[in-house]
Write a protein that holds these residues in place. Structure first.
Motif: not given
Length: 433
Positions: A69-86
């Motif tokens: 969990p401490e390494d999660l900030p090294s990953l990007p966040t995912l928002d609704r637009a990703e799932f809606h648009d892709r």
């Protein structure tokens, strides 16, 4: 890894995962931490290796170095637009398609309806979690369960033996149809949106029908005022539990026997993004508040990592006296998109205003609506016998909380729900241009 979808619910994986869920429910902090780390590392490496979109977002060396969990900030966040648009193919792991996964689509109350897809393996765990929530909330094998939602669940084989019988109350139908379905089902255990269940109870009272067969109610999806909650439970003579859940993530938190809303730490990893952009883990060591980022640990078909659910949440220490060693959700402050704007242009999360309204015992239901910056209309459905003049005191209480705002409270007969049956307690009808 993948498998074809079953036309009926498969019980073996559900029961197997049910046993696992039970074991982890009261696991020691050390064991729970070890299990979460294992699942999280596997999830991140699986996503980077097998999901086209994550291959673009996460470098192989980042996934290889990931430890917990401490390494999660090294990953990007995912928002609704990703799932809606892709396209689904960009977000599905190798070997999974729209044909061998099951879709779950959100209501779109946030403005962006999205579809999450689950494999049969994912579904086995999700169904076990759902069943465990109900069992922990008092469900007995011989109960008749009514669930209030638009779409029905798959049938399961145990119903042939009179066990865990389920009855669908379709919330897309008229209130008369819902009441008819409810009375025909004769349920002893109710699951659904609080305001939907409240509407059925109010209609029963209007007809002079007293329904006393319900033992337990499991509320989820939105908040009732204390007055409305007392009315529902008083009419039914039932005890209640609550879950904090979503279509995308499933159960995030559930109340314990003492009424505290505990994070399901064996299933999700929660972070809270602060207003300044910094992120703190919801690890139970301190109280923190912010926009919730959720990682679903069991999501092989469409991995969900650091997903912006859209809610603003406050999480406190893991110090509940019930014996569970998981953080407690103190407040779910509503969709982060539901922000009011002042005349000076500043935006703020308006859910805190609802507490000024629900303190009035006369209020059965409420909705705060902004039609222009610096203005708010408070719509309230008053309990029977209430003095209509209470709206003046409600206006004053809200005006005190937001000085300078044009505040008007009005008593209404009803508050229209959204298409999914929910009532948006805080609503911006005409966002500022």
């Amino acid at each position: 890894m993948n498998s074809a979808l079953a036309p009926v619910m498969r019980l073996v994986p559900v029961l197997r995962n049910l046993v696992r869920t039970h074991r982890l429910e009261r696991a020691s902090p050390e064991r729970l931490d070890a299990e979460r780390r294992r699942l999280l590392v596997e999830l991140v490496r699986h996503a980077q290796a097998d999901v086209p979109r994550y291959r673009e977002l996460v470098a192989p060396e980042t996934a290889a170095a990931f430890r917990g969990p401490e390494d999660l900030p090294s990953l990007p966040t995912l928002d609704r637009a990703e799932f809606h648009d892709r396209a689904p193919e960009e977000l599905l792991a190798a070997g999974f398609t729209t044909a061998n996964t099951k879709a779950g689509t959100t209501s779109g109350s946030s403005g962006i309806p999205i579809t999450i897809r689950n494999s049969e393996h994912d579904l086995g765990y999700l169904r076990a979690s759902y069943l465990y929530d109900m069992l922990a909330s008092g469900l007995r094998p011989w109960d008749r369960m009514a669930y209030f939602r638009v779409t029905p669940f798959l049938r399961h084989p145990l119903e042939r033996f009179g066990l865990l019988r389920t009855f669908h109350i379709d919330t897309s139908t008229t209130l008369d149809d819902q009441v008819a379905a409810f009375l025909a089902a004769r349920p002893t255990f109710l699951v659904g949106f609080p305001h939907v269940i409240a509407s059925v109870v109010e209609e029963l009272e209007r007809r002079g029908v007293r329904y006393g067969a319900a033992r337990r109610v499991l509320f989820g999806g939105e908040r009732l005022t204390p007055t409305a909650r007392a009315r529902v439970l008083g009419h039914l003579g039932a005890r209640c539990h609550e879950v904090y859940a979503s279509v995308e993530v499933f159960t995030i938190a559930r109340t314990c026997r003492l009424g505290a809303l505990h994070l399901r730490s064996a299933d999700v990893v929660v972070e809270l993004e602060q207003d300044d952009g910094s992120v703190v883990p919801a690890d139970g060591t301190r109280e923190a508040e912010g926009e919730i980022l959720v990682t679903r640990l069991h999501s092989e078909a469409m991995p969900l990592i650091r997903y912006r659910l859209g809610d603003r949440v406050a999480v406190g220490p893991a110090d509940c006296g019930c014996g569970r060693h998981t953080p407690v959700v103190l407040r779910v402050q509503g969709r982060s998109q539901d922000r009011f704007r002042g005349l000076d242009g500043r935006e703020f999360y308006a859910d805190f205003l609802t507490y000024a309204v629900q303190d009035f015992a006369e209020v059965s239901r409420m909705q705060l609506v902004q039609e222009r910056p610096g203005q708010v209309t408070v719509r309230v459905v008053l309990a029977a016998g209430s003095d209509p003049a209470v709206t003046e005191r409600i206006s004053a209480a809200v005006r005190e909380a937001v000085p300078g705002f044009d505040v008007r409270a009005e008593a209404v007969r009803s508050i229209a729900p959204e298409a999914n049956g929910k009532i948006r307690i805080v609503k911006v009808e005409a966002p500022a241009r």
